[in-house]
Design an enzyme around this catalytic site. Structure first.
Site, PDB file in Angstrom:
ATOM      1  N   ARG A 151     -49.068 -67.230  38.772  1.00  0.00           N
ATOM      2  CA  ARG A 151     -48.518 -66.029  39.388  1.00  0.00           C
ATOM      3  C   ARG A 151     -47.154 -66.285  40.020  1.00  0.00           C
ATOM      4  O   ARG A 151     -46.554 -65.368  40.578  1.00  0.00           O
ATOM      5  CB  ARG A 151     -49.488 -65.620  40.458  1.00  0.00           C
ATOM      6  CG  ARG A 151     -49.572 -64.136  40.669  1.00  0.00           C
ATOM      7  CD  ARG A 151     -50.642 -63.949  41.675  1.00  0.00           C
ATOM      8  NE  ARG A 151     -50.946 -62.634  42.015  1.00  0.00           N
ATOM      9  CZ  ARG A 151     -52.088 -62.036  41.685  1.00  0.00           C
ATOM     10  NH1 ARG A 151     -52.959 -62.621  40.916  1.00  0.00           N
ATOM     11  NH2 ARG A 151     -52.319 -60.844  42.133  1.00  0.00           N
ATOM     12  N   LYS A 159     -55.612 -55.886  33.706  1.00  0.00           N
ATOM     13  CA  LYS A 159     -55.799 -57.282  33.259  1.00  0.00           C
ATOM     14  C   LYS A 159     -57.285 -57.662  33.229  1.00  0.00           C
ATOM     15  O   LYS A 159     -57.767 -58.237  32.258  1.00  0.00           O
ATOM     16  CB  LYS A 159     -55.045 -58.255  34.193  1.00  0.00           C
ATOM     17  CG  LYS A 159     -53.545 -57.995  34.258  1.00  0.00           C
ATOM     18  CD  LYS A 159     -52.832 -58.965  35.187  1.00  0.00           C
ATOM     19  CE  LYS A 159     -53.264 -58.873  36.644  1.00  0.00           C
ATOM     20  NZ  LYS A 159     -52.907 -57.614  37.345  1.00  0.00           N
ATOM     21  N   ARG A 161     -48.674 -55.467  47.554  1.00  0.00           N
ATOM     22  CA  ARG A 161     -49.020 -56.225  46.340  1.00  0.00           C
ATOM     23  C   ARG A 161     -48.002 -55.948  45.242  1.00  0.00           C
ATOM     24  O   ARG A 161     -47.612 -56.846  44.497  1.00  0.00           O
ATOM     25  CB  ARG A 161     -50.441 -55.880  45.884  1.00  0.00           C
ATOM     26  CG  ARG A 161     -51.498 -56.520  46.788  1.00  0.00           C
ATOM     27  CD  ARG A 161     -52.861 -55.904  46.598  1.00  0.00           C
ATOM     28  NE  ARG A 161     -53.342 -55.966  45.246  1.00  0.00           N
ATOM     29  CZ  ARG A 161     -54.220 -55.118  44.713  1.00  0.00           C
ATOM     30  NH1 ARG A 161     -54.715 -54.143  45.452  1.00  0.00           N
ATOM     31  NH2 ARG A 161     -54.597 -55.255  43.471  1.00  0.00           N
ATOM     32  N   ARG A 190     -60.047 -47.016  41.556  1.00  0.00           N
ATOM     33  CA  ARG A 190     -60.928 -48.142  41.226  1.00  0.00           C
ATOM     34  C   ARG A 190     -62.096 -48.242  42.209  1.00  0.00           C
ATOM     35  O   ARG A 190     -61.926 -48.137  43.415  1.00  0.00           O
ATOM     36  CB  ARG A 190     -60.151 -49.453  41.230  1.00  0.00           C
ATOM     37  CG  ARG A 190     -61.075 -50.672  41.070  1.00  0.00           C
ATOM     38  CD  ARG A 190     -60.355 -51.929  40.694  1.00  0.00           C
ATOM     39  NE  ARG A 190     -59.247 -52.217  41.559  1.00  0.00           N
ATOM     40  CZ  ARG A 190     -58.308 -53.118  41.273  1.00  0.00           C
ATOM     41  NH1 ARG A 190     -58.354 -53.776  40.128  1.00  0.00           N
ATOM     42  NH2 ARG A 190     -57.316 -53.339  42.111  1.00  0.00           N
ATOM     43  N   ARG A 207     -62.175 -52.016  46.762  1.00  0.00           N
ATOM     44  CA  ARG A 207     -61.752 -53.369  47.142  1.00  0.00           C
ATOM     45  C   ARG A 207     -60.947 -53.306  48.438  1.00  0.00           C
ATOM     46  O   ARG A 207     -60.174 -52.370  48.631  1.00  0.00           O
ATOM     47  CB  ARG A 207     -60.872 -53.934  46.017  1.00  0.00           C
ATOM     48  CG  ARG A 207     -61.425 -55.208  45.413  1.00  0.00           C
ATOM     49  CD  ARG A 207     -60.729 -55.552  44.141  1.00  0.00           C
ATOM     50  NE  ARG A 207     -59.365 -56.030  44.332  1.00  0.00           N
ATOM     51  CZ  ARG A 207     -58.606 -56.481  43.346  1.00  0.00           C
ATOM     52  NH1 ARG A 207     -59.071 -56.528  42.106  1.00  0.00           N
ATOM     53  NH2 ARG A 207     -57.376 -56.889  43.576  1.00  0.00           N
TER      54      ARG A 207
END
Ligand code: AP5
Ligand code: MG
Length: 216
Positions: free
Chosen positions: A90, A15, A173, A129, A162
């Site tokens: 969300r 996203k 998550r 990531r 992160r």
């Protein structure tokens, strides 16, 4: 052309990556609740204390807290020409809130892009990531590595993972997404705003699919 856009999909589906490109390409603001919340955490602001525990556990910040935060965040943007929202709404409750907020600013969402990729691909994207703690640039050690090992191409800062990309937090998550955010697929589909995008393939290929939908 559709320019009032919400990005929806699993954590790590792309996203932020696609949203930043769309924003640059269409010259409309990219507005990410996750980036804005992480920014508060990094600056150790007073409100950050309220949501740090939720974010570090991979849970959603409660609607009442986050809705106030979103309204304050959006107040700083001109939304007339369009926008790309990433990370909000969300929950179904937040969707109602955002609709009401946008109506008060004489605007509305005209496309919800639902990015879809299989769980194995998601896990690989998240585990690879790396982000620049200084300028926010996002890399991936498997798919989009920096030119120099673990350093940001733009500002040279050492890249980091992160905090919520640790394996046990990622599992949460994904679970939270499926329980609380996935219902928005039906919600926006019923409003005739949902466009499903195959998010497997290169970043360019996914971008082309998105642009074809927005231009259609
Ligand atoms: P948030 O920041 O919104 O995180 P998320 O939804 O979990 O999504 P991510 O940012 O992890 O993934 P992404 O889809 O942006 O993927 P990206 O482009 O980086 O939320 C974080 C937390 O904040 C939440 O858990 C919650 O606590 C809180 N929060 C935020 N908003 C909230 C709200 N509204 N209400 C309540 N709480 C809220 O890509 C991932 C990786 O894949 C990158 O390395 C990228 O380089 C790579 N990649 C991207 N596209 C491709 C491709 N096509 N091929 C290969 N690799 C790719
Ligand atoms: Mg993101």
């Amino acid at each position: 052309m559709r320019t009032h856009i919400v990005l929806l999909g699993l954590p790590g589906v792309g996203k932020g990556t696609q949203g930043q490109r769309l924003s640059a390409r269409m010259n409309i603001p990219f507005i990410s609740s996750g980036d804005a919340l992480r920014n508060e955490l990094a600056r150790h602001t007073e409100i950050a204390e309220e949501f740090e525990k939720y974010m570090n556990a991979g849970l959603l910040v409660p609607d009442d807290i986050v809705e106030e935060f979103i309204a304050d965040m959006l107040a700083g943007y001109n939304l007339k020409k369009g926008f790309v929202f990433d990370g909000f709404p969300r929950t179904v409750h937040q969707a109602g809130f955002v609709n009401g907020y946008l109506a008060s600013r004489n605007t509305a969402i005209d496309a919800v892009l639902y990015l879809v990729a299989p769980d194995e691909e998601i896990i690989k994207r998240i585990s690879g990531r790396r982000v620049c703690p200084k300028c926010g640039a996002v890399y991936n050690i498997y798919f989009n590595p920096p030119k120099e090992d673990e350093k940001c191409d733009i500002c040279g800062t050492k890249l980091v993972q992160r905090d919520d990309d640790k394996e046990e937090v990622v599992k949460n998550r994904i679970k939270v997404y499926k329980e609380s955010t996935h219902p928005l697929v039906d919600y926006y589909n019923n409003l005739g705003l949902l466009y499903e995008i195959n998010a497997v393939g290169t970043v360019d290929a996914v971008q082309n699919r998105i642009e074809a939908i927005l231009n259609g």
